[in-house]
Scaffold this active site. Structure first.
Site, PDB file in Angstrom:
ATOM      1  N   GLY A   1       0.808  -1.221  -0.140  1.00  0.00           N
ATOM      2  CA  GLY A   1      -0.167  -0.078  -0.216  1.00  0.00           C
ATOM      3  C   GLY A   1       1.008   1.142   0.097  1.00  0.00           C
ATOM      4  O   GLY A   1       1.877   1.515  -0.412  1.00  0.00           O
ATOM      5  N   GLY A   2       0.356   2.249   0.777  1.00  0.00           N
ATOM      6  CA  GLY A   2       1.103   3.557   0.632  1.00  0.00           C
ATOM      7  C   GLY A   2       2.659   3.655   1.607  1.00  0.00           C
ATOM      8  O   GLY A   2       3.262   4.378   1.097  1.00  0.00           O
TER       9      GLY A   2
ATOM     10  N   GLY B   1      24.260   9.932 -31.023  1.00  0.00           N
ATOM     11  CA  GLY B   1      23.574  10.776 -29.670  1.00  0.00           C
ATOM     12  C   GLY B   1      24.066  10.311 -28.510  1.00  0.00           C
ATOM     13  O   GLY B   1      24.274  10.531 -27.400  1.00  0.00           O
ATOM     14  N   ALA B   2      24.405   8.645 -28.375  1.00  0.00           N
ATOM     15  CA  ALA B   2      24.773   8.019 -27.471  1.00  0.00           C
ATOM     16  C   ALA B   2      26.224   8.476 -26.976  1.00  0.00           C
ATOM     17  O   ALA B   2      26.559   8.443 -25.740  1.00  0.00           O
ATOM     18  CB  ALA B   2      24.427   6.623 -27.577  1.00  0.00           C
TER      19      ALA B   2
END
Length: 536
Positions: free
Chosen positions: A196-197, A432-433
């Site tokens: 849960g939280g 771009g790498a």
């Protein structure tokens, strides 16, 4: 007569004083006995029966875990006498000293740390308002003094009987997690259920370790999943260590049992500074000479440019004593991240792994690398980058799932980092790498290339198809050969100053150790701003 009265008063005064002293002494002894009695009750947590049940599952208790994690006799407990304040649903009839969490401070290898350990034997370790207040107190103190926080999580979640007070307690902890981020290291050990939280506190910390087969992290459990999606899944399949290590990337490490997890946490702690005000520690002076030549590196890269090799061999040959603490070893294996030492100094290592997907960057590897680079930058840890990357992984799955946005995270992290950055291109650095992997253009301090390095827009085959579209047969092979001669080497980058030197691989360790000494006093600041807007 007056003398007799005065004497009587003196006698009565002395008697009263003696009587009062006796009463005070008696009360003090009673208080001491009560403190001792309460302390013994607190040490038992939820009682021997529940402790035995914990042991039968192969798990340690909250206090036993603290004993293993910290130096002997160094733990100082806080708030042992606190109890929950809930009076609904008969809760006032069941109270335990210290409630469902043990908090305090201690030492790991003589260095201070704050710790909380949730006690599953008390209300299943569920979080009450008092439980939250105890955790918040040690987090506040850790921020004040500049010491890490380690949380041992073993909890069934919010204490339902307390309703919104329990939820408020979680939010108070979350707020402190955020305020402490980048100020002090925060480590989360998942030693049991965390649902849960409750999962968001570990998620906000720097590192998460899990115990295989006995720890679970999920927002909604198997029963809820079944009712909503009609999927049948076990706790282990849904939120166990293995799926979080290999699929989700939530966990940074997973180990076989409580003791192994705690001992490995001590190892990681040794690499980390106490806060962003400190430098990473030199736990021990290395016997590994900074001038050692690593001759194995001269032959580690295959002559065939498409052949794979293990970048971990490169890392281990360069660092002190082959001591590499890898982070997230089972997730996004096409990139390697972890901590090592160079001449005794902690460094962060980021490296492409040619053995997996040829070392291509993809969504998961970009996110994995970016988070690690930002941690190192926050805590003044120099970053060593080993590059062999043919580009970003192509495909519709990558494009549609946001490789542009996620790839930009790694670019952003390197560009923003102000710590010393040393880069070694071992083979491919394409497109771009090349830019993203701590290039000179992203304020890289020292950038080296091995003679096997290839810095280009793309590989020869793809480049020739685009440049000489329409050529066939022998012409294509000739063009590819020309392209390789022109670009498949480190000279184009070197003549433009994009790499500082082309070095013999065996000198890599020597170079990096000397460069780290040179960069020790590096001063670099980013423009003043409230905060940057990283592409999340």
């Amino acid at each position: 007569m007056l003398r007799s009265l005065s004497a009587l008063r003196v006698i009565n005064y002395g008697y009263n004083q003696t009587r009062l002293l006796t009463l005070v002494t008696s009360n003090t002894l009673k208080v001491k006995e009560e403190v001792k009695r309460v302390g013994q009750l607190a040490l038992l947590g939820g009682g021997k029966k529940r402790i035995d049940a914990q042991h039968k599952k192969g798990k340690l208790t909250a206090r036993e875990r603290i004993e293993v994690l910290l130096d002997a006799n160094s733990f100082r407990e806080y708030d042992m006498f606190m109890q929950h304040r809930c009076t609904d649903f008969g809760m006032e009839k069941e109270k335990y000293y210290g409630d469902s969490v043990v908090t305090g401070s201690g030492l790991i290898n003589g260095r201070p740390v704050y710790i909380f350990s949730q006690d599953f034997t008390v209300f299943g370790g569920s979080l009450s308002s008092v439980h939250a207040a105890k955790i918040c107190k040690i987090m506040d103190q850790a921020m004040l003094v500049g010491a890490p926080v380690i949380g041992l999580n073993d909890s069934g979640g919010a204490r339902i009987q307390e309703g919104v007070e329990s939820l408020a307690g979680y939010a108070d902890i979350f707020q402190r997690n955020v305020m402490a981020s980048g100020v002090i290291p925060q480590l989360s050990l998942i030693m049991g259920p965390c649902a849960g939280g409750a999962v968001y506190s570990p998620a906000l910390t720097d590192f998460i370790f899990m115990v295989r087969q006995s720890s679970y992290l999920f927002i909604t459990g198997p029963d809820v999943v079944k009712s909503v999606t009609n999927e049948t899944v076990t706790q282990e399949e849904l939120g166990g260590a293995d799926p979080h290590m290999s699929k989700s990337g939530v966990a940074h490490g997973a180990f076989d049992n409580d003791i192994d997890t705690l001992l490995r946490t001590r190892e990681l702690f040794n690499f980390l500074p106490l806060s962003n005000r400190d430098q990473a520690p030199v736990i021990r002076q290395s016997d590994d000479s900074p001038d050692r030549l690593a001759y194995s590196l001269d032959t580690v890269v295959p002559l065939e440019t498409t052949a794979a090799y293990d970048m971990k061999e490169v890392i281990q040959a360069v660092i002190d004593e082959e001591d590499f603490f890898e982070i997230m070893p089972e997730f996004a294996k096409n990139i390697i991240i972890g901590f090592a030492r160079m001449n005794g100094q902690t460094v962060g290592v980021v490296a492409n792994q040619p053995k997996v997907a040829a070392g291509c960057l993809d969504i998961n590897s970009s996110v994995k690398g970016a988070r690690f680079v930002r941690f190192c930058d926050a805590f003044h840890i120099p970053i060593i980058t080993f590059v062999d990357v043919p580009g970003f992984l192509p495909g519709t799955a990558q494009e549609h799932n946001g490789i542009i946005r996620h790839g930009a995270k790694l670019l952003f992290a390197y560009a923003e980092a102000t710590v010393p950055k040393i880069t070694v291109i071992t083979r491919k650095a394409y497109g771009g790498a090349y830019d993203v992997m701590s290039s000179k253009h992203l304020r890289g301090d020292i950038n080296y290339a091995w003679p096997t390095a290839e810095v280009a827009v793309m590989g020869a085959q793809g480049a020739v198809k685009i440049i000489f579209r329409g050529d066939h047969g022998e012409d294509v092979k000739k063009r590819e050969s020309e392209y390789i001669d022109k670009f498949a080497n480190p000279f184009p980058a070197a003549v433009r100053g994009f790499v500082d030197d082309i070095i013999e691989p065996n000198t890599t360790r020597q170079r990096i150790c000397r460069d780290l000494q040179l960069l020790a006093n590096k001063k670099l600041k980013n423009p003043k701003k409230k905060h940057a807007n990283i592409p999340l």
